[in-house]
Motif scaffolding. Structure first.
Motif, PDB file in Angstrom:
ATOM      1  N   THR A 138     -13.030   4.677 -10.369  1.00  0.00           N
ATOM      2  CA  THR A 138     -13.673   3.692 -10.781  1.00  0.00           C
ATOM      3  C   THR A 138     -13.171   3.139 -12.431  1.00  0.00           C
ATOM      4  O   THR A 138     -12.907   1.824 -12.527  1.00  0.00           O
ATOM      5  N   ASP A 172     -18.249   1.638  -3.009  1.00  0.00           N
ATOM      6  CA  ASP A 172     -18.957   3.170  -3.270  1.00  0.00           C
ATOM      7  C   ASP A 172     -20.316   3.046  -3.334  1.00  0.00           C
ATOM      8  O   ASP A 172     -20.829   2.197  -4.180  1.00  0.00           O
ATOM      9  N   ASN A 188     -21.009   2.432 -10.140  1.00  0.00           N
ATOM     10  CA  ASN A 188     -21.082   2.447 -11.471  1.00  0.00           C
ATOM     11  C   ASN A 188     -20.057   1.553 -12.099  1.00  0.00           C
ATOM     12  O   ASN A 188     -19.693   1.716 -13.144  1.00  0.00           O
ATOM     13  N   ASP A 212     -12.441  -0.527  -5.627  1.00  0.00           N
ATOM     14  CA  ASP A 212     -12.626   0.859  -6.226  1.00  0.00           C
ATOM     15  C   ASP A 212     -13.388   1.493  -4.912  1.00  0.00           C
ATOM     16  O   ASP A 212     -14.590   1.061  -4.577  1.00  0.00           O
TER      17      ASP A 212
HETATM   18 MG   LIG Z   1     -16.142   6.015  -8.713  1.00  0.00          MG
END
Ligand SMILES: [Mg+2]
Ligand SMILES: Nc1ncnc2c1ncn2[C@@H]1O[C@H](COP(=O)(O)OP(=O)(O)OP(=O)(O)O)[C@@H](O)[C@H]1O
Length: 320
Positions: A22, A45, A49, A141
């Motif tokens: 990320t 994901d 985040n 990501d």
């Molecule tokens: Mg990640």
């Protein structure tokens, strides 16, 4: 190699859990945006985040910086949205009795394992379709390696599944036409005018286009992030061979969290020696793929100031 990365339409960041996917995807996104590319960073994901790194709350889709947007795909939500959308498409074109049967089939297909990934994949195709119109570059990501590789092998699985549905549908149409009048020319007409069949075929074409995109080294590239440790190396080797088997182009690797040289005491010297062995192995195994080596920074990478440090390090190395 690094220069040609900016010509791509989509970059996928993969690697073992916690290696810095990320962080690197976000830093790459910023770099691309600063180079003038309208960039969308997509997080697939389930534990998001991406917004956290920028210290921005993006409610599904939001702006992260000038020229840079983020999108967090929620697999569970996407899955139910996907089912609803398929039902909606079919509702207008088939009779209520058939609809009941179709609803059962759709529910069954999408409550099966892998259904969330299928929905995420469908979303991924939506994103591809936004390229050129809205964005110059998509950065994905991804979730840790195993999950991602499953995602990338989905076009084939889904294509096979849809293929089966199409064959079943064609057979049913054939039987129906034969039973109704017995006139052979009706057989083709039944297939041609069947809205369920054309919906299925459209989906098949969509998956085909996504597959063509993924294997096109002019447009897509997979970047692995790893740490100089035994397990991430093994996982990267495995993942590289899976990608090769699936003809998915690899753009390079980023070695993240390298220990500082100033390791004074015995514990850290030992760790640094171990790291040097792993680094040597990385260079032996995939030396020509190395895009950048990033040091372990004293703090977690949270917020723009910290991220900008990574961006500066990356920029220097990618330019070299
Ligand atoms: Mg990640
Ligand atoms: N070079 C670095 N220096 C210091 N901290 C780092 C570095 N790279 C990543 N981190 C920190 O390590 C943690 C994991 O990084 P990140 O979330 O980018 O990994 P990930 O591969 O996306 O993890 P996950 O598999 O859980 O999605 C974060 O707290 C991040 O701030």
């Amino acid at each position: 190699m690094a220069a040609s990365l900016w010509d791509k339409k989509a970059l996928f960041f993969g690697g073992k859990g916690g290696v810095g996917k990320t962080t690197c995807a976000a830093a790459f996104g910023l770099l691309a945006a600063q180079r003038g590319l309208k960039t969308l960073v997509v997080s697939t994901d389930p534990a998001h985040n991406l917004g956290d790194i920028f210290a921005v709350h993006i409610n599904e889709e939001g702006e992260l910086a000038p020229n840079l947007w983020g999108y967090e795909i929620d697999p569970a939500k996407e899955s139910s949205r996907y089912i609803a959308q398929i039902k909606e498409q079919l509702k207008n074109v088939v009779s209520p009795v058939i609809m009941e049967e179709i609803e059962r089939q759709v529910e069954a297909a999408y409550s099966a394992p892998g259904s969330e990934e299928a929905a995420v994949f469908d979303k991924f195709i939506d994103m591809l379709e936004r390229l050129d119109r809205e964005f110059d570059l998509l950065i994905f990501d991804t979730a840790p390696t195993g999950h991602t590789l499953r995602l990338l092998s989905l076009p084939e699985l889904l294509a096979a599944w849809i293929d089966r549905l199409i064959k079943q549908r064609e057979k049913a149409n054939r039987l129906l036409a034969m039973a109704a009048v017995g006139a052979p020319d009706l057989k083709d007409r039944a297939n041609r005018e069947d809205p369920v069949l054309s919906t299925l075929k459209r989906r098949q074409e969509r998956f085909g286009r996504a597959r063509d995109f993924l294997v096109d080294s002019q447009q897509a590239a997979f970047i692995f992030v790893l740490n100089a440790e035994k397990l991430p190396i093994l996982e990267t080797k495995k993942a590289l061979s899976v990608l090769k088997k699936n003809h998915i182009p690899v753009g390079g690797i980023i070695i993240n969290r390298l220990l500082p040289e100033t390791a004074a005491d015995a514990f850290w010297s030992q760790r640094k020696r171990r790291e040097a062995e792993c680094l040597a192995e990385i260079e032996r195994s995939f030396g020509d793929l190395i895009l950048a080596r990033l040091p372990l920074l004293p703090d977690d990478i949270y917020g723009r100031a910290a991220l900008d440090q990574v961006v500066a390090l990356l920029a220097r190395q990618l330019a070299a």
